[in-house]
Design an enzyme around this catalytic site. Structure first.
Site, PDB file in Angstrom:
ATOM      1  N   GLU A 201       0.830  -1.206   0.000  1.00 36.69           N
ATOM      2  CA  GLU A 201       0.000   0.000   0.000  1.00 36.69           C
ATOM      3  C   GLU A 201       0.870   1.264   0.000  1.00 36.69           C
ATOM      4  OE1 GLU A 201      -1.450  -2.969   1.192  1.00 36.69           O
ATOM      5  OE2 GLU A 201      -2.547  -2.461  -0.612  1.00 36.69           O
ATOM      6  N   TRP A 265       3.898 -10.277   0.977  1.00 35.15           N
ATOM      7  CA  TRP A 265       3.725 -10.088   2.418  1.00 35.15           C
ATOM      8  C   TRP A 265       3.295 -11.337   3.166  1.00 35.15           C
ATOM      9  CZ3 TRP A 265      -1.098 -10.953   4.336  1.00 35.15           C
ATOM     10  CH2 TRP A 265      -2.200 -10.709   3.526  1.00 35.15           C
ATOM     11  N   ASP A 325      -7.399  -4.387  -5.504  1.00 27.80           N
ATOM     12  CA  ASP A 325      -6.516  -4.838  -4.419  1.00 27.80           C
ATOM     13  C   ASP A 325      -6.798  -6.294  -4.059  1.00 27.80           C
ATOM     14  OD1 ASP A 325      -4.523  -4.742  -2.436  1.00 27.80           O
ATOM     15  OD2 ASP A 325      -6.016  -4.371  -0.883  1.00 27.80           O
ATOM     16  N   ASP A 327      -4.705  -8.569  -4.492  1.00 30.33           N
ATOM     17  CA  ASP A 327      -3.443  -9.228  -4.148  1.00 30.33           C
ATOM     18  C   ASP A 327      -3.417 -10.626  -4.788  1.00 30.33           C
ATOM     19  OD1 ASP A 327      -2.997  -6.983  -2.637  1.00 30.33           O
ATOM     20  OD2 ASP A 327      -2.272  -8.051  -0.899  1.00 30.33           O
ATOM     21  N   ARG A 354      -7.609 -14.320  -3.100  1.00 28.86           N
ATOM     22  CA  ARG A 354      -8.415 -13.225  -2.575  1.00 28.86           C
ATOM     23  C   ARG A 354      -9.525 -12.838  -3.542  1.00 28.86           C
ATOM     24  NH1 ARG A 354      -4.785  -8.827   0.690  1.00 28.86           N
ATOM     25  NH2 ARG A 354      -6.048  -7.174  -0.233  1.00 28.86           N
ATOM     26  N   ASN A 425      -8.159 -14.253   2.953  1.00 24.50           N
ATOM     27  CA  ASN A 425      -7.027 -13.355   3.147  1.00 24.50           C
ATOM     28  C   ASN A 425      -5.839 -14.127   3.692  1.00 24.50           C
ATOM     29  OD1 ASN A 425      -5.404 -11.018   4.425  1.00 24.50           O
ATOM     30  ND2 ASN A 425      -6.965  -9.942   3.277  1.00 24.50           N
ATOM     31  N   TRP A 501     -10.752 -15.238  10.132  1.00 26.18           N
ATOM     32  CA  TRP A 501      -9.428 -14.631   9.924  1.00 26.18           C
ATOM     33  C   TRP A 501      -8.310 -15.539  10.450  1.00 26.18           C
ATOM     34  CZ3 TRP A 501      -9.491 -10.789   6.608  1.00 26.18           C
ATOM     35  CH2 TRP A 501      -8.347 -10.027   6.405  1.00 26.18           C
ATOM     36  N   ALA A 565      -6.448  -7.037   9.984  1.00 26.30           N
ATOM     37  CA  ALA A 565      -6.885  -5.999   9.048  1.00 26.30           C
ATOM     38  C   ALA A 565      -8.357  -5.625   9.197  1.00 26.30           C
ATOM     39  CB  ALA A 565      -6.619  -6.448   7.609  1.00 26.30           C
TER      40      ALA A 565
END
Ligand code: CA
Ligand code: CA
Length: 593
Positions: A201, A265, A325, A327, A354, A425, A501, A565
């Site tokens: 980002e 990441w 986004d 990813d 994603r 994610n 998550w 996040a």
């Protein structure tokens, strides 16, 4: 002997010292490459992220099974303490009687795994001004020889002595002032520590680096944005050109590739059978895709790298010209795929992206074998063309170009699903060879998204987009799904009110374990999805459980501590789950006999 070596601890922590002496001893053998390559097949320890570098998160242990799991009870719990709670996304490692677990704010704990007694703690001194996009998380460490190695929020790699927690080597990976940070667990391949970078980002340049795990000295670096030069390093540290990644300006216009994002990441997996490192790469920068016509390689892709050469062997881009986004950092998990047409077994890999599609690739060459949705609503593409391997984009699915708006400041708003937090994610999938299913912690949400003008400024957010995330359903956002990679069918699902998550663990005991933001660690029947056990950990679980065997008992461990996040970026979803409390602890379970 111990008292002269460690006089302070003798009085303050005599219990811990006795435990440390027992586990450290003289007979300790360090973790080897062989231990790491065989990790999945050796239930007595967990020495790699993914419970095996292929990332299947499967254990052949079956003492805890569909029948016995009702007797699963806590053995111990330990708090990470302090005021530093927030998101705990770490996977514990267990070796030779010691658990090594990272915590928020770049901390690492060594714990006597029998008793839950803390042996030592390392607290990284973080400067003011670090810029982690998505909470102060860390996903775990790597073990090699006598070292425990992890990445920090100020973009350093730190190697600690497993016995004392003292720093053995420390290397700056990049500048936190330019937006770099590190949150992924490194992996070990052939004596090298393999790591990626966070910061997509902020217009960083994504890459994979290999260092000598014993010394921290660079071996090679491979950028994953087309146009950047890769390098190898000799023992004296001199760097040598190792070829440009791709071809300059082939899929990027002008100079934007110089700050092209594609942050690695979530780190990488490694498959010893093909000798390939598989790295997921994040969004191209900035988010506003109208500024960068073209596919923007190697963003939002899986990139396969040969660890011996540091060169890209193949790539597969899941979202060419990503404008949402999406990813593509999601882990690529090696498995044996039986082709439904020919019955042939293919060395394959699975990835729940994603962008909402599940991809099955031939992992020897990156060829697409199958692709299908694992979420209910996808607005940006109708399907993936199995011949070309490219998405069939939905007309009007891309947020509009601000330069076409009246005042040039805001492009057309588009409702898009999944949201940029993704159909999946950072929460890791698992693969169970007994059932043949992947277990995917999925989320059903969408977003209003629009583009804005933006230009790169070092250390500043580089998005050119605005957004609001919204749930798709009243009743649930999260859904743990059993997915058949051959048919593309969702075999069963277990829905959850809050977004999932945390990662997944699956076992020969016929069980699939996962945690929820509401604080539960749950076990489901891996075949049917029926819930057979749950335990309330006291804070949200956003980390993957692990299992191992010790002195005849099978153990399960998971870290608890809500964050990540979602509370920071989740818009309407964040408001909907703002009743959840933070925490920071590790829980260990075994059967009550
Ligand atoms: Ca093992
Ligand atoms: Ca991103």
């Amino acid at each position: 002997m111990i008292s002269t070596r460690n006089p302070f601890k003798r009085t303050a922590m005599s219990v811990a010292i006795v435990a440390a002496a027992v586990v450290s001893g003289t007979a300790y053998a360090g973790v080897t490459d062989k231990d790491i390559v065989q990790d999945a097949a050796t239930p007595g320890d967990v020495v790699s992220f993914g419970m095996g570098t292929q990332g299947q998160r499967f254990s052949a242990l079956d003492q805890i099974n569909v029948d016995t799991v009702k007797d699963l009870v806590p053995a111990w719990s330990m708090s990470f303490g302090g005021e530093k709670q927030r998101g705990q996304e770490s996977q514990p490692l267990i070796h030779d009687g010691v658990m090594f677990v990272t915590a928020s704010y770049s901390r690492l704990f060594a714990i006597d795994v029998k008793t839950g007694v803390k042996l030592w703690k390392y607290e990284h001194r973080l400067p003011d001004g670090i810029m982690p996009c998505c909470d102060v998380v860390n996903r775990g460490a790597a073990l090699f020889d006598n070292l425990v190695i992890f990445g920090t929020l100020d973009a350093q790699l730190v190697a600690l002595d497993r016995e004392t927690g003292k720093v053995v080597w420390k290397e700056k990976v990049d500048s936190y002032k330019a937006g770099y940070s590190m949150t992924a667990a490194p992996i070990i391949v052939k004596g090298m520590v393999i790591s990626g970078v966070s910061g997509g980002e902020f217009g960083v340049v994504g890459r994979i680096e290999a260092r000598d795990a014993k010394t921290g000295k660079m071996k090679w670096v491979r950028p994953v944005v087309e146009g950047h030069m890769g390098y190898t390093f000799d023992d004296a540290g001199n760097k040598k050109d190792n070829g440009v990644s791709g071809t300059v300006n082939a899929t990027w216009p002008g100079d934007l590739w110089k700050t092209g994002g594609a942050a690695t990441w979530a780190g990488a997996t490694y498959d010893p059978e093909t000798n390939l490192i598989f790295a997921g790469t994040g969004n191209p920068a900035p988010w506003n895709s109208h500024l960068r016509p073209g596919d923007n390689l190697f963003s939002s892709s899986t990139v396969a790298i040969n660890p011996d050469t540091g060169k890209i062997v193949w790539h597969y881009q899941t979202t060419p010209h990503d404008g949402w986004d999406f990813d593509g950092v999601n882990e690529f998990v090696s498995f044996d795929y039986t082709d439904p047409k020919t019955g042939k077994v293919i060395k394959a890999g699975g990835k729940a992206d994603r962008n909402g599609f599940f991809f099955v690739l031939d992992r020897t060459n990156g060829k697409l074998l199958n692709a299908f949705p694992f979420v209910n609503k996808i607005t940006w593409a109708d399907s993936i063309n199995l011949e070309t391997g490219r998405p069939n984009y939905t007309k009007g699915g891309r947020p509009g170009d601000p330069s076409e708006s009246k005042d040039g400041k805001k492009g057309e708003v588009v409702f898009s699903a999944p949201s940029f937090l993704g159909g999946k994610n950072q929460q890791q999938i698992a693969y169970n060879p007994d059932t043949g299913y992947f277990y995917v912690p999925a989320n059903e949400w969408g977003m209003d998204i629009w583009n804005e003008p933006v230009s790169y400024k070092k250390g500043a957010a580089y998005l050119g987009a605005g957004f609001t995330i919204k749930p798709l359903h009243e009743e649930y956002i999260g859904a743990l799904r059993a997915v058949d990679p051959a048919t593309g069918k969702i075999v069963w699902e277990h829905t959850n009110y809050a977004p999932l998550w945390g990662g997944v663990l699956t076992t020969r005991g016929g069980l699939t374990f996962f945690g929820t933001p509401e604080g539960y660690l749950r076990a489901l029947d891996a075949k049917t999805g029926k819930e057979v056990w749950s335990f309330q950990t006291g804070s949200g679980v956003v980390a993957p459980p692990v299992t191992w065997e010790m002195d005849g008992d099978q153990y399960i461990a998971v870290v608890s501590g809500w964050g990540g996040a979602v509370p920071l970026w989740g818009g309407e979803v964040a408001r909907r789950v703002n009743f959840l409390e933070q925490g920071g602890s590790v829980w260990v379970f075994k059967l009550h006999k």
